[in-house]
Design an enzyme around this catalytic site. Structure first.
Site, PDB file in Angstrom:
ATOM      1  N   GLY A  48     -93.888   5.105  33.773  1.00 22.82           N
ATOM      2  CA  GLY A  48     -94.065   6.540  33.550  1.00 22.82           C
ATOM      3  C   GLY A  48     -92.805   7.067  32.872  1.00 22.82           C
ATOM      4  O   GLY A  48     -91.683   6.784  33.335  1.00 22.82           O
ATOM      5  N   ARG A  90     -88.368  -0.877  27.346  1.00 23.76           N
ATOM      6  CA  ARG A  90     -89.689  -0.406  26.903  1.00 23.76           C
ATOM      7  C   ARG A  90     -89.480   0.548  25.720  1.00 23.76           C
ATOM      8  O   ARG A  90     -88.688   1.476  25.821  1.00 23.76           O
ATOM      9  CB  ARG A  90     -90.442   0.279  28.064  1.00 23.76           C
ATOM     10  CG  ARG A  90     -90.695  -0.668  29.242  1.00 23.76           C
ATOM     11  CD  ARG A  90     -91.713  -0.128  30.208  1.00 23.76           C
ATOM     12  NE  ARG A  90     -93.039  -0.086  29.624  1.00 23.76           N
ATOM     13  CZ  ARG A  90     -94.066   0.598  30.160  1.00 23.76           C
ATOM     14  NH1 ARG A  90     -93.879   1.289  31.261  1.00 23.76           N
ATOM     15  NH2 ARG A  90     -95.246   0.587  29.586  1.00 23.76           N
ATOM     16  N   ASP A 238     -95.792  10.011  26.554  1.00 27.99           N
ATOM     17  CA  ASP A 238     -94.615   9.136  26.490  1.00 27.99           C
ATOM     18  C   ASP A 238     -93.671   9.554  25.373  1.00 27.99           C
ATOM     19  O   ASP A 238     -92.465   9.339  25.462  1.00 27.99           O
ATOM     20  CB  ASP A 238     -95.049   7.687  26.317  1.00 27.99           C
ATOM     21  CG  ASP A 238     -95.575   7.157  27.631  1.00 27.99           C
ATOM     22  OD1 ASP A 238     -96.747   7.397  27.936  1.00 27.99           O
ATOM     23  OD2 ASP A 238     -94.770   6.561  28.377  1.00 27.99           O
ATOM     24  N   ASN A 248     -99.466   8.386  24.286  1.00 32.38           N
ATOM     25  CA  ASN A 248     -99.664   8.279  25.731  1.00 32.38           C
ATOM     26  C   ASN A 248    -100.459   7.002  25.987  1.00 32.38           C
ATOM     27  O   ASN A 248    -100.823   6.274  25.049  1.00 32.38           O
ATOM     28  CB  ASN A 248    -100.379   9.521  26.272  1.00 32.38           C
ATOM     29  CG  ASN A 248    -100.395   9.574  27.788  1.00 32.38           C
ATOM     30  OD1 ASN A 248     -99.350   9.416  28.433  1.00 32.38           O
ATOM     31  ND2 ASN A 248    -101.544   9.751  28.387  1.00 32.38           N
ATOM     32  N   LYS A 249    -100.719   6.744  27.235  1.00 34.05           N
ATOM     33  CA  LYS A 249    -101.392   5.501  27.649  1.00 34.05           C
ATOM     34  C   LYS A 249    -102.611   5.181  26.785  1.00 34.05           C
ATOM     35  O   LYS A 249    -103.397   6.075  26.462  1.00 34.05           O
ATOM     36  CB  LYS A 249    -101.794   5.644  29.125  1.00 34.05           C
ATOM     37  CG  LYS A 249    -102.500   4.455  29.746  1.00 34.05           C
ATOM     38  CD  LYS A 249    -101.777   3.154  29.536  1.00 34.05           C
ATOM     39  CE  LYS A 249    -100.353   3.141  30.038  1.00 34.05           C
ATOM     40  NZ  LYS A 249     -99.552   1.995  29.513  1.00 34.05           N
TER      41      LYS A 249
HETATM   42  O1  MRU Z   1     -97.206   2.107  30.886  1.00 36.79           O
HETATM   43  P1  MRU Z   1     -96.879   3.287  31.758  1.00 36.79           P
HETATM   44  O2  MRU Z   1     -97.521   3.216  33.095  1.00 36.79           O
HETATM   45  O3  MRU Z   1     -95.389   3.534  31.816  1.00 36.79           O
HETATM   46  O4  MRU Z   1     -97.523   4.523  31.001  1.00 36.79           O
HETATM   47  C1  MRU Z   1     -97.438   5.789  31.580  1.00 36.79           C
HETATM   48  C2  MRU Z   1     -98.111   6.850  30.802  1.00 36.79           C
HETATM   49  O5  MRU Z   1     -98.695   6.620  29.764  1.00 36.79           O
HETATM   50  C3  MRU Z   1     -97.970   8.262  31.321  1.00 36.79           C
HETATM   51  O6  MRU Z   1     -99.106   9.011  31.018  1.00 36.79           O
HETATM   52  C4  MRU Z   1     -96.750   8.926  30.666  1.00 36.79           C
HETATM   53  O7  MRU Z   1     -95.628   8.111  30.777  1.00 36.79           O
HETATM   54  C5  MRU Z   1     -96.458  10.248  31.240  1.00 36.79           C
HETATM   55  S1  MRU Z   1     -95.818  10.148  32.866  1.00 36.79           S
HETATM   56  C6  MRU Z   1     -95.406  11.675  33.418  1.00 36.79           C
END
Ligand code: MRU
Length: 344
Positions: A48, A90, A238, A248-249
């Site tokens: 996140g 990341r 992100d 985003n995801k």
């Molecule tokens: O791969 P992740 O679990 O780090 O991805 C997280 C996301 O895509 C969240 O939606 C994003 O980081 C926002 S968190 C407040």
């Protein structure tokens, strides 16, 4: 307020709730070195965007505290090495780089002070980043709750909750705030293949808080929207480019198209630190490619034959498909290239 701590600085250690084990086990990982923290970020112990930034800041503070270097030059060189290790964990979440540069700024601004003072100040800065994020999430929640009406059904993707931040969350912060205001809302959480952040983390968090949540697989989103069961979509981010494109995801882009087709508002909730003003559009956002094993396996169990696999962890939602971007400083609408600038 949630009853767990996503990350914590304690006695010169960084303690993290191991998100790979949720919801079946609630166990904490203790990081004693900056390398431990970098590994935890890479391996998704913590994930996140804002939480990754906080972890990197605490990792740098830990590296500073543990440093045996006595000369200023050598100490600075070691911190720079640690910052490089952190930045290679990341690539997509800009909060990581934002937090690293904040920590390195402390070092550079105070280069004339003695090493012990700098070490302490780095720990204080990491704690400040944590505290500020908590406050920011609460503000995002308050600001965003104005968009949520009593009785609404909200669909969210991945986990943009307390587990993805210092606490409270961004997209889930808005949901939490609306719920705390007494609005009767319910949430659809998409399971979020391949890493299952929705099923494992969002469903867990909301259930703990008593917020009504219904879990769906990713491919059920069109069904529930088509049946009129969704009044709004809220996701986290992100990285937000300066034109308003949002990384985003993976799967967020598909949801934004579905939302547009069904005339459902599509909201993005994120702190201003997620906006990358150096990034003109989504095309220049680096997208992390992860291990194909996450696609071919579910919780360690093989579900596919040996074939080619791709595993992009994020996608980009073009700004045209976004209704509003909710930040701690207010709500931005198109044209985002102008409205986001007001938050600098
Ligand atoms: O791969 P992740 O679990 O780090 O991805 C997280 C996301 O895509 C969240 O939606 C994003 O980081 C926002 S968190 C407040």
């Amino acid at each position: 307020m949630e009853s767990f701590k996503t990350i914590e600085w304690k006695d010169d250690r960084v303690i993290m709730l191991d998100q790979r084990k949720l919801p079946n086990q609630e166990v904490y990982v203790e990081c004693r070195t900056s390398e431990d923290v970098a590994r935890a970020i890479k391996d998704m112990v913590i994930r996140g965007a804002p939480a990754i930034g906080i972890a990197a800041a605490m990792g740098i503070a830990l590296g500073a505290v543990n440093s045996k270097r006595r000369g200023k030059e050598e100490f600075l060189a070691e911190l720079k090495e640690i910052a490089t290790i952190m930045s290679n964990t990341r690539p997509t979440a800009v909060n990581l780089f934002w937090a690293i540069s904040r920590m390195m700024g402390v070092m550079e601004r105070n280069i004339d002070r003695d090493i012990d003072w700098i070490k302490e100040e780095l720990v204080r800065e990491a704690k400040r980043i944590y505290e500020e994020d908590l406050e920011t999430c609460r503000r995002i929640g308050k600001v965003g709750a104005s968009l949520i009406r009593d009785g609404m059904s909200i669909l969210t993707h991945c986990n943009a909750g307390a587990l993805a931040t210092a606490g409270y969350g961004t997209a889930l912060g808005v949901i939490r705030a609306a719920f705390e205001e007494g609005k009767k809302i319910r949430v659809f959480a998409t399971e979020t293949r391949p890493f299952l952040q929705g099923a494992r983390l969002t469903a867990w968090e909301l259930k703990k808080d008593g917020i009504p949540v219904t879990l769906i697989t990713d491919n059920m989103a069109g069904y529930v929207m088509g049946k009129g069961m969704v009044d709004a979509v809220i996701v986290g981010a992100d990285r937000i480019a300066s034109n308003g494109d949002v990384a985003n995801k993976i799967g967020t882009y598909s949801l934004s198209i579905l939302a547009r087709f069904h005339r459902i508002p599509f909201y993005v909730a994120a702190p201003v630190s997620t906006i990358d003003f150096n990034c003109p559009s989504g095309e220049s956002i680096p997208i992390e490619g992860r291990d194909p094993g996450e696609v071919t396996h579910i919780m360690g169990c093989k579900i596919a034959p040996e074939v080619g696999v791709i595993n992009p962890a994020f996608d980009v939602t073009p700004c045209d498909l976004i209704t509003s971007i909710i930040t701690e400083k207010g709500i931005a609408q198109a044209p985002f290239a102008e409205t986001l600038r007001a938050f600098i």
